[in-house]
Design a protein around this motif. Structure first.
Motif, PDB file in Angstrom:
ATOM      1  N   TYR A   1       1.075  -1.058  -0.226  1.00  0.00           N
ATOM      2  CA  TYR A   1      -0.216  -0.078   0.187  1.00  0.00           C
ATOM      3  C   TYR A   1       0.532   1.249   0.166  1.00  0.00           C
ATOM      4  O   TYR A   1       0.749   2.534  -0.899  1.00  0.00           O
ATOM      5  CB  TYR A   1      -0.843  -0.518   0.756  1.00  0.00           C
ATOM      6  CG  TYR A   1      -1.683   0.824   1.704  1.00  0.00           C
ATOM      7  CD1 TYR A   1      -3.353   0.944   0.495  1.00  0.00           C
ATOM      8  CD2 TYR A   1      -1.853   1.857   2.236  1.00  0.00           C
ATOM      9  CE1 TYR A   1      -3.428   2.068   1.135  1.00  0.00           C
ATOM     10  CE2 TYR A   1      -2.533   2.778   2.205  1.00  0.00           C
ATOM     11  CZ  TYR A   1      -3.830   3.144   1.795  1.00  0.00           C
ATOM     12  OH  TYR A   1      -4.008   4.354   1.962  1.00  0.00           O
ATOM     13  N   THR A   2       2.198   1.266   0.984  1.00  0.00           N
ATOM     14  CA  THR A   2       3.077   2.018   0.980  1.00  0.00           C
ATOM     15  C   THR A   2       3.539   2.698  -0.399  1.00  0.00           C
ATOM     16  O   THR A   2       3.649   3.483  -0.588  1.00  0.00           O
ATOM     17  CB  THR A   2       4.523   1.926   2.060  1.00  0.00           C
ATOM     18  OG1 THR A   2       3.343   2.035   3.766  1.00  0.00           O
ATOM     19  CG2 THR A   2       4.769   3.416   1.974  1.00  0.00           C
ATOM     20  N   ALA A   3       4.142   1.451  -0.572  1.00  0.00           N
ATOM     21  CA  ALA A   3       4.998   1.335  -2.485  1.00  0.00           C
ATOM     22  C   ALA A   3       4.174   2.175  -3.085  1.00  0.00           C
ATOM     23  O   ALA A   3       3.921   2.996  -4.558  1.00  0.00           O
ATOM     24  CB  ALA A   3       5.499  -0.641  -2.990  1.00  0.00           C
ATOM     25  N   PHE A   4       2.390   1.869  -3.115  1.00  0.00           N
ATOM     26  CA  PHE A   4       1.544   2.839  -4.151  1.00  0.00           C
ATOM     27  C   PHE A   4       1.752   4.159  -4.332  1.00  0.00           C
ATOM     28  O   PHE A   4       1.793   4.701  -5.263  1.00  0.00           O
ATOM     29  CB  PHE A   4       0.724   1.964  -4.494  1.00  0.00           C
ATOM     30  CG  PHE A   4      -1.045   2.738  -4.814  1.00  0.00           C
ATOM     31  CD1 PHE A   4      -0.825   2.573  -5.909  1.00  0.00           C
ATOM     32  CD2 PHE A   4      -1.589   3.196  -4.080  1.00  0.00           C
ATOM     33  CE1 PHE A   4      -2.031   3.016  -7.275  1.00  0.00           C
ATOM     34  CE2 PHE A   4      -2.619   3.942  -4.898  1.00  0.00           C
ATOM     35  CZ  PHE A   4      -2.915   3.659  -6.466  1.00  0.00           C
ATOM     36  N   PHE A   5       1.454   4.200  -2.554  1.00  0.00           N
ATOM     37  CA  PHE A   5       1.352   5.653  -2.508  1.00  0.00           C
ATOM     38  C   PHE A   5       2.559   6.429  -2.362  1.00  0.00           C
ATOM     39  O   PHE A   5       2.577   7.702  -3.638  1.00  0.00           O
ATOM     40  CB  PHE A   5       0.925   5.945  -1.267  1.00  0.00           C
ATOM     41  CG  PHE A   5      -0.323   5.832  -1.175  1.00  0.00           C
ATOM     42  CD1 PHE A   5      -1.510   7.515  -1.807  1.00  0.00           C
ATOM     43  CD2 PHE A   5      -1.697   5.231  -0.875  1.00  0.00           C
ATOM     44  CE1 PHE A   5      -2.845   7.471  -1.283  1.00  0.00           C
ATOM     45  CE2 PHE A   5      -2.661   5.543  -0.934  1.00  0.00           C
ATOM     46  CZ  PHE A   5      -3.946   6.522  -1.018  1.00  0.00           C
ATOM     47  N   GLY A   6       3.357   5.887  -2.527  1.00  0.00           N
ATOM     48  CA  GLY A   6       5.196   6.366  -3.286  1.00  0.00           C
ATOM     49  C   GLY A   6       5.459   6.164  -4.427  1.00  0.00           C
ATOM     50  O   GLY A   6       6.315   7.321  -4.556  1.00  0.00           O
ATOM     51  N   GLY A   7       4.956   5.873  -5.429  1.00  0.00           N
ATOM     52  CA  GLY A   7       5.305   5.348  -6.560  1.00  0.00           C
ATOM     53  C   GLY A   7       4.352   6.144  -7.626  1.00  0.00           C
ATOM     54  O   GLY A   7       4.371   6.658  -8.322  1.00  0.00           O
ATOM     55  N   ASP A   8       3.026   4.531  -7.605  1.00  0.00           N
ATOM     56  CA  ASP A   8       1.989   5.010  -8.661  1.00  0.00           C
ATOM     57  C   ASP A   8       1.172   5.721  -8.795  1.00  0.00           C
ATOM     58  O   ASP A   8       1.151   6.072  -9.085  1.00  0.00           O
ATOM     59  CB  ASP A   8       1.301   3.236  -8.681  1.00  0.00           C
ATOM     60  CG  ASP A   8       2.709   2.302  -9.390  1.00  0.00           C
ATOM     61  OD1 ASP A   8       3.072   2.280  -9.204  1.00  0.00           O
ATOM     62  OD2 ASP A   8       2.398   0.537  -8.290  1.00  0.00           O
ATOM     63  N   SER A   9       0.959   6.251  -7.756  1.00  0.00           N
ATOM     64  CA  SER A   9       0.045   6.875  -7.240  1.00  0.00           C
ATOM     65  C   SER A   9       0.199   8.803  -7.922  1.00  0.00           C
ATOM     66  O   SER A   9      -0.106   9.312  -8.001  1.00  0.00           O
ATOM     67  CB  SER A   9      -0.332   8.042  -5.895  1.00  0.00           C
ATOM     68  OG  SER A   9       1.032   8.085  -5.419  1.00  0.00           O
ATOM     69  N   GLY A  10       1.536   8.869  -8.314  1.00  0.00           N
ATOM     70  CA  GLY A  10       2.561  10.178  -8.881  1.00  0.00           C
ATOM     71  C   GLY A  10       2.534  11.411  -7.778  1.00  0.00           C
ATOM     72  O   GLY A  10       3.047  12.316  -8.522  1.00  0.00           O
ATOM     73  N   ILE A  11       2.231  10.972  -7.090  1.00  0.00           N
ATOM     74  CA  ILE A  11       2.826  12.517  -5.902  1.00  0.00           C
ATOM     75  C   ILE A  11       3.803  13.078  -5.702  1.00  0.00           C
ATOM     76  O   ILE A  11       3.973  13.404  -5.174  1.00  0.00           O
ATOM     77  CB  ILE A  11       1.244  12.180  -4.433  1.00  0.00           C
ATOM     78  CG1 ILE A  11      -0.119  11.704  -5.394  1.00  0.00           C
ATOM     79  CG2 ILE A  11       0.960  13.042  -4.111  1.00  0.00           C
ATOM     80  CD1 ILE A  11      -1.523  11.318  -4.392  1.00  0.00           C
ATOM     81  N   PHE A  12       4.031  11.536  -5.280  1.00  0.00           N
ATOM     82  CA  PHE A  12       5.910  12.181  -4.798  1.00  0.00           C
ATOM     83  C   PHE A  12       6.641  11.422  -5.766  1.00  0.00           C
ATOM     84  O   PHE A  12       6.566  10.908  -6.805  1.00  0.00           O
ATOM     85  CB  PHE A  12       5.656  10.850  -3.534  1.00  0.00           C
ATOM     86  CG  PHE A  12       4.809  10.909  -2.669  1.00  0.00           C
ATOM     87  CD1 PHE A  12       4.567  11.373  -1.432  1.00  0.00           C
ATOM     88  CD2 PHE A  12       3.616   9.993  -2.395  1.00  0.00           C
ATOM     89  CE1 PHE A  12       4.057  11.843  -0.784  1.00  0.00           C
ATOM     90  CE2 PHE A  12       3.123  10.471  -1.457  1.00  0.00           C
ATOM     91  CZ  PHE A  12       2.569  11.027  -0.699  1.00  0.00           C
TER      92      PHE A  12
END
Length: 307
Positions: free
Chosen positions: A224-235
């Motif tokens: 879940y953290t990896a998704f928000f850190g990479g795939d979400s494009g926010i970070f």
């Protein structure tokens, strides 16, 4: 053992009549024995951890909430987050004739090896204190500021974390509170360990957290953290950690030219979710960050944690 044979020894002849020859002189043999004294072993004990100073709390968590993290995940995330010396070599004690007459000394029995105080089992579950599983304060660093209200070098038990969860849920409607409590119970939380450190110039502050709970849930939260850190494009993408493909690092969004930068790394190691937060003067030292997180993951690696 040494054997000494004494040969024929001449003796004085006694006066005898000329008609009778002197009797033959007897041969005498003597035997001497010596012993080798055994050795002893000494082992060095583990070093003790340093004391804890205080400090300010780290900012930046609201950025994840702004990215769409649910209330449940935020509650769970915040609360969980928190040599051998040999003596008498070849018989160093001088041998004496008196000692030689006795039997050889029995060897001193070797003590059984002491079981490690902390480490990782082959199935990925860790044992021992979470404070022991955290890396010691690295060279060039000292203990840093407090992390939230947990201090800068602490371990929180499952009971302490559960009490905080209950406090945080008390204002929710009864049905939602019951669902969150059920979710929390299913995690099988064992505890959280936190240690922070900073450079002597205070231009880099690092906090490392070990969250110990169910392995399947650890893996899910890391994904879940990896998704928000990479795939979400926010970070922004952070550095990779060689040898640890399960690790993910990303940089928080900041204004262009901001003097301070923020980075977070996450990894799943068996029943431990490992999170490292970094705050420092831009540009952050990539090599130092990679070295710190690698050292922490290597300490937790199977089949056993290393000192």
């Amino acid at each position: 053992m040494s054997d000494t044979t004494v040969g024929p020894v001449p003796s004085d002849e006694a006066a005898a009549p000329p008609s009778e020859p002197a009797p033959p002189t007897p041969v005498v043999e003597t035997e001497a024995e010596g012993g080798i004294e055994g050795g002893t072993e000494a082992e060095a004990g583990p070093a003790e951890l340093p004391a804890r100073p205080g400090g300010p709390r780290r900012p930046g968590r609201r950025l994840l909430r702004a990215a769409g993290v649910t209330v449940a995940a935020a509650l769970v995330g915040v609360v969980i987050g928190v040599g051998i010396v040999e003596l008498g070599y070849h018989g160093s004690t001088p041998k004496t004739e008196a000692a030689a007459a006795g039997p050889a000394a029995a060897p001193t029995p070797t003590a059984a090896p002491t079981a490690p105080a902390f480490g990782a089992k082959s199935n990925g579950n860790h044992f021992g204190s979470l404070r022991d599983l955290l890396i010691p304060v690295p060279a060039g660093f000292v203990l840093g500021p407090d992390y939230d209200n947990y201090g800068n070098d602490a371990e929180l038990t499952a009971e302490q974390l559960t009490a905080e969860i209950d406090e945080g849920l008390k204002d929710l409607p009864a049905d939602k509170r019951a669902k969150m409590r059920e979710f929390w119970t299913g995690l099988h939380v064992k505890g959280t360990g936190v240690r922070t450190f900073k450079t002597s110039a205070s231009d880099l502050v690092v906090s490392i957290k070990l969250r110990q709970f169910n392995q399947d849930e650890v893996q899910k939260e890391n994904e879940y953290t990896a998704f928000f850190g990479g795939d979400s494009g926010i970070f922004r993408n952070g550095p990779e950690i060689p040898g640890h493909p399960e690790a993910h690092c990303y940089l928080m969004p900041v204004e262009p030219g901001a003097p301070i930068d923020y980075l977070e790394c996450s990894a799943a190691e068996g029943d431990l979710l490992v999170i490292m937060d970094v705050e420092g003067v831009a540009l952050l030292p990539k090599d130092k960050i990679v070295s710190l997180f690698t050292a922490q993951l290597d300490r937790l690696a199977r089949p056993g944690a290393s000192a």
